[in-house]
Design a protein around this motif. Structure first.
Motif, PDB file in Angstrom:
ATOM      1  N   LEU A 146      36.325  39.085  36.596  1.00  0.00           N
ATOM      2  CA  LEU A 146      37.435  38.193  36.592  1.00  0.00           C
ATOM      3  C   LEU A 146      38.310  38.354  35.363  1.00  0.00           C
ATOM      4  O   LEU A 146      39.542  38.428  35.497  1.00  0.00           O
ATOM      5  N   LEU A 147      37.570  38.190  34.289  1.00  0.00           N
ATOM      6  CA  LEU A 147      38.333  38.767  32.960  1.00  0.00           C
ATOM      7  C   LEU A 147      38.733  39.974  33.100  1.00  0.00           C
ATOM      8  O   LEU A 147      40.040  40.263  32.764  1.00  0.00           O
ATOM      9  N   GLY A 148      38.299  41.152  33.530  1.00  0.00           N
ATOM     10  CA  GLY A 148      38.866  42.462  33.903  1.00  0.00           C
ATOM     11  C   GLY A 148      39.954  42.451  34.764  1.00  0.00           C
ATOM     12  O   GLY A 148      41.183  43.102  34.648  1.00  0.00           O
ATOM     13  N   ILE A 149      40.110  41.862  35.766  1.00  0.00           N
ATOM     14  CA  ILE A 149      41.054  41.573  36.672  1.00  0.00           C
ATOM     15  C   ILE A 149      42.325  40.777  35.942  1.00  0.00           C
ATOM     16  O   ILE A 149      43.484  41.365  36.033  1.00  0.00           O
ATOM     17  N   ALA A 150      41.974  39.750  35.152  1.00  0.00           N
ATOM     18  CA  ALA A 150      43.281  39.044  34.472  1.00  0.00           C
ATOM     19  C   ALA A 150      44.150  39.987  33.646  1.00  0.00           C
ATOM     20  O   ALA A 150      45.084  40.084  33.388  1.00  0.00           O
ATOM     21  N   VAL A 151      43.108  40.696  32.798  1.00  0.00           N
ATOM     22  CA  VAL A 151      43.624  41.701  31.719  1.00  0.00           C
ATOM     23  C   VAL A 151      44.300  42.726  32.561  1.00  0.00           C
ATOM     24  O   VAL A 151      45.498  43.169  31.884  1.00  0.00           O
ATOM     25  N   ALA A 152      43.935  43.266  33.407  1.00  0.00           N
ATOM     26  CA  ALA A 152      44.620  44.346  34.056  1.00  0.00           C
ATOM     27  C   ALA A 152      45.988  43.902  34.683  1.00  0.00           C
ATOM     28  O   ALA A 152      46.803  44.886  34.683  1.00  0.00           O
ATOM     29  N   ARG A 153      45.811  42.620  35.181  1.00  0.00           N
ATOM     30  CA  ARG A 153      47.419  42.443  35.698  1.00  0.00           C
ATOM     31  C   ARG A 153      48.385  42.110  34.912  1.00  0.00           C
ATOM     32  O   ARG A 153      49.412  42.123  35.011  1.00  0.00           O
ATOM     33  N   ARG A 154      47.969  41.701  33.679  1.00  0.00           N
ATOM     34  CA  ARG A 154      48.875  41.579  32.368  1.00  0.00           C
ATOM     35  C   ARG A 154      49.511  42.903  32.203  1.00  0.00           C
ATOM     36  O   ARG A 154      50.824  42.872  31.892  1.00  0.00           O
ATOM     37  N   ARG A 155      48.923  43.969  32.540  1.00  0.00           N
ATOM     38  CA  ARG A 155      49.774  45.116  32.118  1.00  0.00           C
ATOM     39  C   ARG A 155      50.546  45.680  33.082  1.00  0.00           C
ATOM     40  O   ARG A 155      51.124  46.183  33.324  1.00  0.00           O
TER      41      ARG A 155
END
Length: 86
Positions: free
Chosen positions: A77-86
């Motif tokens: 979930l943390l990876g998804i959150a970071v990827a969506r910010r970019r």
């Protein structure tokens, strides 16, 4: 009185220029290498301090050992959150 002009000194050849460039490159590589070693030593010390009991990495390691699937889910979930910010 007969004064002769001294012969001009020929410019350095291609080989001398290549050697100077190689020497400069070697010095630059040595400087970068020493800077990287210093950074790695500082990072290693910081990680070692963070692994002591009660510190953040020790806590994360303990939680991961106790509940690996839940930790994997949180990391996902943390990876998804970071990827969506970019």
């Amino acid at each position: 009185m007969n004064v002769e002009k001294p012969e001009p000194i020929p410019p350095p050849g291609m080989a001398a220029g290549a050697l100077d460039g190689a020497t400069d490159l070697s010095r630059s590589i040595a400087e970068v290498t020493s800077a990287l070693r210093a950074a790695i030593d500082r990072l290693g010390g910081a990680i070692e301090n963070a692994r002591r009991p009660g510190q953040p990495l020790a806590t994360v390691a303990a939680v991961t050992r106790e509940a690996p699937l839940a930790s994997l889910f949180v990391a996902f979930l943390l990876g998804i959150a970071v990827a969506r910010r970019r």
